[in-house]
Design a protein around this motif. Structure first.
Motif, PDB file in Angstrom:
ATOM      1  N   GLY A 137      40.916  69.100  44.320  1.00 43.76           N
ATOM      2  CA  GLY A 137      41.663  68.003  44.939  1.00 43.76           C
ATOM      3  C   GLY A 137      41.739  68.146  46.445  1.00 43.76           C
ATOM      4  O   GLY A 137      41.562  67.181  47.195  1.00 43.76           O
ATOM      5  N   ILE A 138      42.005  69.357  46.913  1.00 41.98           N
ATOM      6  CA  ILE A 138      42.060  69.592  48.365  1.00 41.98           C
ATOM      7  C   ILE A 138      40.689  69.346  48.985  1.00 41.98           C
ATOM      8  O   ILE A 138      40.585  68.733  50.060  1.00 41.98           O
ATOM      9  CB  ILE A 138      42.575  71.020  48.655  1.00 41.98           C
ATOM     10  N   THR A 158      44.822  66.637  43.153  1.00 40.52           N
ATOM     11  CA  THR A 158      45.725  67.616  43.763  1.00 40.52           C
ATOM     12  C   THR A 158      47.071  67.630  43.048  1.00 40.52           C
ATOM     13  O   THR A 158      47.628  68.705  42.767  1.00 40.52           O
ATOM     14  CB  THR A 158      45.922  67.319  45.262  1.00 40.52           C
ATOM     15  N   LEU A 169      43.612  72.074  41.790  1.00 46.39           N
ATOM     16  CA  LEU A 169      44.202  72.102  43.121  1.00 46.39           C
ATOM     17  C   LEU A 169      43.116  72.241  44.189  1.00 46.39           C
ATOM     18  O   LEU A 169      43.090  71.479  45.163  1.00 46.39           O
ATOM     19  CB  LEU A 169      45.216  73.239  43.235  1.00 46.39           C
ATOM     20  N   TRP A 170      42.210  73.178  44.004  1.00 48.86           N
ATOM     21  CA  TRP A 170      41.164  73.401  45.005  1.00 48.86           C
ATOM     22  C   TRP A 170      40.185  72.231  45.081  1.00 48.86           C
ATOM     23  O   TRP A 170      39.744  71.845  46.170  1.00 48.86           O
ATOM     24  CB  TRP A 170      40.430  74.713  44.731  1.00 48.86           C
ATOM     25  N   GLY A 180      41.310  62.470  45.361  1.00 50.60           N
ATOM     26  CA  GLY A 180      41.782  63.777  45.807  1.00 50.60           C
ATOM     27  C   GLY A 180      43.278  63.924  45.637  1.00 50.60           C
ATOM     28  O   GLY A 180      43.765  64.994  45.241  1.00 50.60           O
TER      29      GLY A 180
END
Length: 107
Positions: free
Chosen positions: A77-78, A53, A74-75, A49
């Motif tokens: 990874g979050i 991210t 990004l999403w 993650g």
């Protein structure tokens, strides 16, 4: 009757067997706590993650446009970070219970 087992007359006492079983149960419980799947899955999701991210934060606008305007790295990874933290918190709040002691075992 004859002893055809091939042993040279050495026999374990009940106390020796019980001590060995207790020791092995302790090792097994320790191994179960160390290799709990929640720890492994949580750790991997947190590590991956973080990597995804960082990749999402450093994505160029062209890469975001390829994903129809969504910064998917990004999403994702979050989401992976949240799932990994969930597993690690779950492990902390509900740890693997220790093996109950065997009745009659000496300390």
């Amino acid at each position: 009757m004859t002893d055809d087992s091939g042993h040279s007359g050495f026999h374990y006492s009940e106390q020796d067997v019980q001590r060995e079983v207790t020791e092995l149960e302790g090792r097994s419980a320790t191994a179960a706590r160390i290799f709990d799947l929640r720890r492994i899955i949580g750790g991997l999701f947190v590590v991956y993650g973080i990597i995804v991210t960082i990749a999402g934060i450093t994505d160029s606008q062209a890469e975001i446009d390829k994903a129809q305007g969504i910064n998917i790295n990004l999403w994702t990874g979050i989401g992976m970070l949240l799932l990994g933290v969930f597993f690690l918190v779950w492990l902390k709040l509900r740890p693997t219970p220790p093996v109950p002691p065997v009745e009659g075992a000496e300390e």
